[in-house]
Design a protein around this motif. Structure first.
Motif, PDB file in Angstrom:
ATOM      1  N   UNK A  23      13.946 -16.400 102.090  1.00 66.25           N
ATOM      2  CA  UNK A  23      15.326 -16.570 102.553  1.00 66.25           C
ATOM      3  C   UNK A  23      15.691 -15.555 103.622  1.00 66.25           C
ATOM      4  N   UNK A  24      15.282 -14.315 103.420  1.00 66.81           N
ATOM      5  CA  UNK A  24      15.664 -13.246 104.332  1.00 66.81           C
ATOM      6  C   UNK A  24      14.586 -12.936 105.374  1.00 66.81           C
ATOM      7  N   UNK A  25      13.482 -13.688 105.319  1.00 67.42           N
ATOM      8  CA  UNK A  25      12.391 -13.527 106.280  1.00 67.42           C
ATOM      9  C   UNK A  25      11.821 -12.105 106.266  1.00 67.42           C
ATOM     10  N   UNK A  26      11.651 -11.558 105.068  1.00 71.98           N
ATOM     11  CA  UNK A  26      11.053 -10.229 104.921  1.00 71.98           C
ATOM     12  C   UNK A  26       9.531 -10.353 104.942  1.00 71.98           C
ATOM     13  N   UNK A  27       8.845  -9.673 105.842  1.00 70.43           N
ATOM     14  CA  UNK A  27       7.380  -9.714 105.813  1.00 70.43           C
ATOM     15  C   UNK A  27       6.851  -9.184 104.483  1.00 70.43           C
TER      16      UNK A  27
END
Length: 354
Positions: A23-27
């Protein structure tokens, strides 16, 4: 545990972490240490670094669960890569489907599995499938390959290569890849394609899945024999002596943390038993220190015992300092403390000249 980080995590927390990362596009790099990972990490520093750099390390293998219990590491559930893929596929009531790019495998397995995913109402939607064939890491990292993966808009990049090659490829392309969740799923693609049957749950839970794998893929016997012999050596030279050390330490053994802060350096002196029972306050102090953007020195001159929990703390400190471009140094290391590092397979954290 034995030189590598492992996360005491269960499936509900894992699935929540994956959903939030998407959802937050955290690697988020996920590794799945099993016996093969553990053995390879002892002799391949680059491979070990890929595990150390991972954001989540899932314990994939019953022998590791048994070792964890013997070393008082609070891991009770096996979190296999194949099970993770299956759970992500089965999720249906947690919002939108996760977009997955399938990379690697044999023949056209990734294409077939992608078609199967999209033909059913599963929790995964295949937005790309590519088998790069056999080649070097550089050849498999060609711009057109990375561009195809990034253009897919995938949330999850599922890599189906051998452990060492997959980890090396993921690290080589870490800064170039856009899918936030990246993980090596190994033989999962064969299970999903139906070309190889996975072991029944009973064999998986009792630690005999390797026998089934040899039945399905006879050529694996050499790997399992080699890994099994290496694991026995680790049990004899590291696990058993560490169990003896742990039994000699009282859980209420005294412990203190002293912090000395200078303009560019913070020294943390650990005195007494650095064990799980004493970890709470130490972790809070160290977490506060990390936000100060200074080099860190850990003084172990008065440390009497170090268990797996504190080696985990050291690994978290190391990862954080590396990401900040800061140094972490251990000083005051007596022969006894060095032996603790050696028994637990973390001697690589120490300078070679002490």
């Amino acid at each position: 545990m034995l030189g590598v980080p492992v996360d005491a995590i269960d499936f509900p927390i894992l699935l929540k972490s994956v959903t939030e990362a998407a959802e937050w596009r955290w690697p988020t790099l996920i590794s799945t240490p099993n016996v093969n990972f553990l053995v390879k990490s002892q002799c391949n520093a680059e491979f070990r670094e890929s595990i150390l750099a991972s954001d989540l390390c899932l314990v994939d293998g019953m022998p590791l669960i048994w070792i964890a219990k013997s070393l008082r590491i609070p891991i009770r559930e096996r979190v296999a890569g194949s099970d993770l893929f299956g759970r992500l596929k089965a999720r249906g009531d947690t919002g939108r489907r996760l977009r997955v790019f399938l990379f690697g495998g044999n023949d056209d397995h990734v294409v077939k599995v992608g078609e199967k995913l999209n033909a059913t109402n599963s929790g995964l939607e295949c937005v790309g499938a590519l088998n790069p064939g056999f080649g070097t890491i550089e050849e498999m990292s060609a711009p057109q390959i990375i561009d195809a993966i990034n253009a897919s808009g995938a949330d999850l990049l599922a890599v189906f290569l051998g452990a060492e090659k997959a980890q090396a490829w993921l690290m080589h392309n870490h800064s170039s890849l856009r899918p936030p969740i990246r993980a090596q799923f190994g033989a999962t693609i064969n299970f999903e394609a139906g070309t190889i049957k996975r072991a029944p749950p009973l064999l998986r839970s009792t630690g005999f899945e390797w026998l089934w794998r040899i039945k399905e893929e006879p050529y694996l016997w050499r790997r399992y024999l080699s890994d099994g012999m290496a694991l026995l050596r680790l049990l004899a030279t590291s696990v058993l002596p560490t169990i003896v050390q742990l039994r000699r330490v009282r859980r209420d053994a005294p412990f203190s943390v002293l912090v000395d802060e200078r303009p560019s350096l913070i020294t943390v002196k650990l005195a007494g038993a650095a064990i799980e029972a004493n970890a709470g306050d130490a972790v809070e102090q160290l977490r506060a220190i990390l936000g100060r953007e200074k080099d860190l020195r850990i003084d172990l001159a008065e440390t009497r015992m170090i268990d797996a929990r504190f080696f985990g703390v050291f690994l978290m400190l190391r990862k954080s300092m590396v990401r900040r471009g800061r140094s972490l140094q251990f000083v005051g290391v007596s022969p006894k403390v060095r032996r603790l590092f050696r028994l637990n397979r973390f001697e690589y954290l120490l300078p070679a000249d002490i």
